[in-house]
Scaffold this active site. Structure first.
Site, PDB file in Angstrom:
ATOM      1  N   SER A 135       0.830  -1.204   0.000  1.00  0.00           N
ATOM      2  CA  SER A 135       0.000   0.000   0.000  1.00  0.00           C
ATOM      3  C   SER A 135       0.864   1.254   0.000  1.00  0.00           C
ATOM      4  O   SER A 135       2.076   1.197   0.227  1.00  0.00           O
ATOM      5  CB  SER A 135      -0.905   0.017   1.238  1.00  0.00           C
ATOM      6  OG  SER A 135      -0.125   0.217   2.411  1.00  0.00           O
ATOM      7  N   LYS A 136       0.200   2.391  -0.232  1.00  0.00           N
ATOM      8  CA  LYS A 136       0.887   3.679  -0.187  1.00  0.00           C
ATOM      9  C   LYS A 136       1.499   3.911   1.192  1.00  0.00           C
ATOM     10  O   LYS A 136       2.582   4.473   1.315  1.00  0.00           O
ATOM     11  CB  LYS A 136      -0.079   4.805  -0.529  1.00  0.00           C
ATOM     12  CG  LYS A 136       0.556   6.204  -0.467  1.00  0.00           C
ATOM     13  CD  LYS A 136      -0.454   7.271  -0.821  1.00  0.00           C
ATOM     14  CE  LYS A 136       0.169   8.664  -0.775  1.00  0.00           C
ATOM     15  NZ  LYS A 136       0.589   9.067   0.577  1.00  0.00           N
ATOM     16  N   ARG A 137       0.795   3.466   2.223  1.00  0.00           N
ATOM     17  CA  ARG A 137       1.292   3.639   3.587  1.00  0.00           C
ATOM     18  C   ARG A 137       2.642   2.942   3.777  1.00  0.00           C
ATOM     19  O   ARG A 137       3.531   3.453   4.449  1.00  0.00           O
ATOM     20  CB  ARG A 137       0.264   3.079   4.578  1.00  0.00           C
ATOM     21  CG  ARG A 137       0.628   3.312   6.038  1.00  0.00           C
ATOM     22  CD  ARG A 137      -0.476   2.801   6.948  1.00  0.00           C
ATOM     23  NE  ARG A 137      -1.731   3.492   6.700  1.00  0.00           N
ATOM     24  CZ  ARG A 137      -2.884   3.162   7.278  1.00  0.00           C
ATOM     25  NH1 ARG A 137      -2.936   2.142   8.117  1.00  0.00           N
ATOM     26  NH2 ARG A 137      -3.983   3.850   7.011  1.00  0.00           N
TER      27      ARG A 137
ATOM     28  N   ASP B 270       5.209   5.177   2.118  1.00  0.00           N
ATOM     29  CA  ASP B 270       5.469   6.370   2.937  1.00  0.00           C
ATOM     30  C   ASP B 270       6.335   6.027   4.141  1.00  0.00           C
ATOM     31  O   ASP B 270       7.246   6.777   4.516  1.00  0.00           O
ATOM     32  CB  ASP B 270       4.145   6.978   3.404  1.00  0.00           C
ATOM     33  CG  ASP B 270       3.338   7.587   2.267  1.00  0.00           C
ATOM     34  OD1 ASP B 270       3.932   7.849   1.203  1.00  0.00           O
ATOM     35  OD2 ASP B 270       2.125   7.786   2.448  1.00  0.00           O
TER      36      ASP B 270
END
Length: 502
Positions: free
Chosen positions: A261-263, A266
């Site tokens: 995921s993007k998380r 990040d």
């Protein structure tokens, strides 16, 4: 064999995840390998989630990757339109066709009624499924008299059209990657096919479009596997031959626990999108992080597909020649950000010094340095093997462009001796007299002087590098001073000996 026609059909609801790019890539490779057609279709039936700019983002991302579209919004084609909202008028007739055949029905249940049923099911520890058993208790054209439900339609009462799933039939189907699968219809719900806003859901529009566009193979993500029984049933209800299906494995987090995921990106400092997403909550992309598209595509191709050889580096042409859908695995593929960097390093090494110099020159200009490409060729050749990205050339060469402002205290503590300043001033005299300031010329002069004097080479060379670079790093010291020139070299020796020697 039927002509191969495949489609990549993303929804314009945000940035394109690299899992989606991989789906597009595998469709593209499959089509090109078999002389087929690759189609880009935008599935924007969910108008509530539509994001302005996402459609253009998808097309730009594919273009950057070198995934060329044969038929699509920009390219056209005889099977268009290629945007589902532009095909809105098509779908209702197919929903009506299913109703006429008894495979679908009108449902007048309000959102509040459905929410109440969901809550009651959850309180009982169950999951609410609007299935064959439940529909008999609901407000729909199955339970109501024909006169009643027709009056509701004429009166403009809101409704949706649901698929009429059989009570308990075994649905047999085949997936190219996962083999034969059997699902009993009792576990499936009566999915909404047509919404109250006059738009079809993904399930209806997807089937109708794939049929009308003569799609031969549907290659899509594993997340759509639970929808396959419904899609197979829809094909049967229409009396159409279904395409062949292949559901790709998930891209997993670096630790292998769950979908990437993007998380995750990040948190760990890597992108999960191909190019920068500029809208709303912005997100970085591989392009802007300095990845070459060839490296990105090569890396992505091997996340789920095994060529059956030890080869790791593939051009797009080689990927097309080698790709086979039956070598795609069933298990999820763990994403390794370090491996992604490794791929970029490999492709960077393939570039000539001149190619890298031209790229690095743009970086330098942004920092106010204007250097001739011929001189940069020498520089990139010195540090090329040490970097994975063009931007990292600066980290390896900043001292070529500016004298150090500070000197590494740890190096001073370990390498600087009481007589280092005096030795450096002697070294300065040797270099002042040097007629040949090439790397080989200065190395010969300095090493000759050290040998003649009987000095400790390590003491001198460590101090020498410290005053030129400011730290214990960088390529061959004589390559450095040859590039910066005699005047700059002498200035740095004078300054360093004075500052550090205090």
């Amino acid at each position: 064999m039927t002509q191969v026609r495949v489609r990549f059909a993303p929804s314009p609801t945000g940035p394109l995840h690299i899992g989606g790019v991989r789906t597009a890539l595998y469709n593209f490779l499959f089509a090109k390998k078999l002389g087929g057609t690759f189609i880009l279709r935008i599935e924007d039936t969910d108008q509530g989630r539509f994001v302005e700019g996402a459609e253009e983002y998808i097309m730009e991302a594919l273009e950057w990757c070198g995934i060329t579209v044969d038929e699509g919004i920009a390219e056209g084609g005889k099977y268009g339109p290629y945007r589902q909202s532009d095909r809105k008028a098509i779908y209702r007739q197919y929903a009506d066709m299913l109703i006429d055949k008894g495979h679908a029905y009108y449902a007048f249940d309000t959102p509040e009624q459905l929410d109440t049923l969901r809550s009651e099911s959850e309180k009982s520890g169950n999951t609410f499924i609007y299935n064959a058993a439940v529909r008999e208790k609901m407000i729909n054209s199955v339970t109501l008299d024909e006169k009643v439900w027709k009056e509701k339609l004429v009166g403009g009462e809101p409704y949706v059209i649901r698929y009429r799933m059989p009570l308990s039939d075994d649905i047999h189907f085949n997936d190219i990657i996962r083999g034969d699968i059997v699902v009993n219809s009792a576990t499936l719900d009566d999915k909404v096919l047509f919404k109250s806003d006059g738009m079809p859901t993904y399930h209806l529009a997807n089937i109708v479009d794939d049929h009308l566009m003569e799609i031969s193979h549907v290659i899509r993500g594993e997340e759509w596997l639970p929808s396959l029984p419904l899609h197979i049933m829809l094909y049967r209800s229409f009396g159409w031959d279904p395409p062949l299906f292949a559901h790709l494995p998930l891209l997993l987090k670096p630790d292998g626990k769950g979908k990437l995921s993007k998380r995750d990106g990040d948190k760990m400092g890597f992108p999960v999108f191909p190019i920068f997403w500029p809208f709303g909550e912005t997100a970085k992309g591989y392009r802007e992080e300095g990845y070459y598209p060839e490296a990105f595509v090569n890396m992505l191709a091997l996340l789920g597909w095994n060529p059956g050889t030890e080869q790791e580096l593939f051009s797009m042409k080689e990927l097309i020649e080698a790709f086979s859908i039956d070598r795609v695995g069933k298990s999820g593929s763990r994403f390794d950000p370090e491996k992604a960097k490794w791929f970029n390093h490999q492709y960077l090494q393939k570039r000539t010094n001149t190619q890298l110099s031209l790229e690095f020159r743009e970086f330098l200009r942004a920092h106010g340095y204007h250097i001739d490409v011929v001189r940069l060729d020498i520089l990139t050749g010195l540090v090329k093997e040490r970097v994975s990205f063009v931007r990292e050339i600066w980290d390896q060469t900043d001292f070529f462009f500016k004298a150090p402002d500070t000197y590494d205290p740890e190096v001073i503590k370990k390498r600087w001796k009481e007589n280092s300043a005096a030795l450096l001033l002697e070294l300065k005299s040797v270099l002042e007299e040097a007629k040949d300031f090439s790397s080989a010329g200065t190395e010969t002069a300095v090493k000759g002087w050290i040998a003649e004097k009987g000095y400790d080479t390590g003491i001198i060379m460590n101090a020498f590098r410290l005053v030129i670079v400011g730290a214990s790093r960088g390529p061959h010291i004589f390559d450095i001073i040859s590039w910066i020139g005699k005047d700059e070299t002498l200035k740095r020796i004078t300054k360093g000996a004075s500052v550090i020697g205090k």
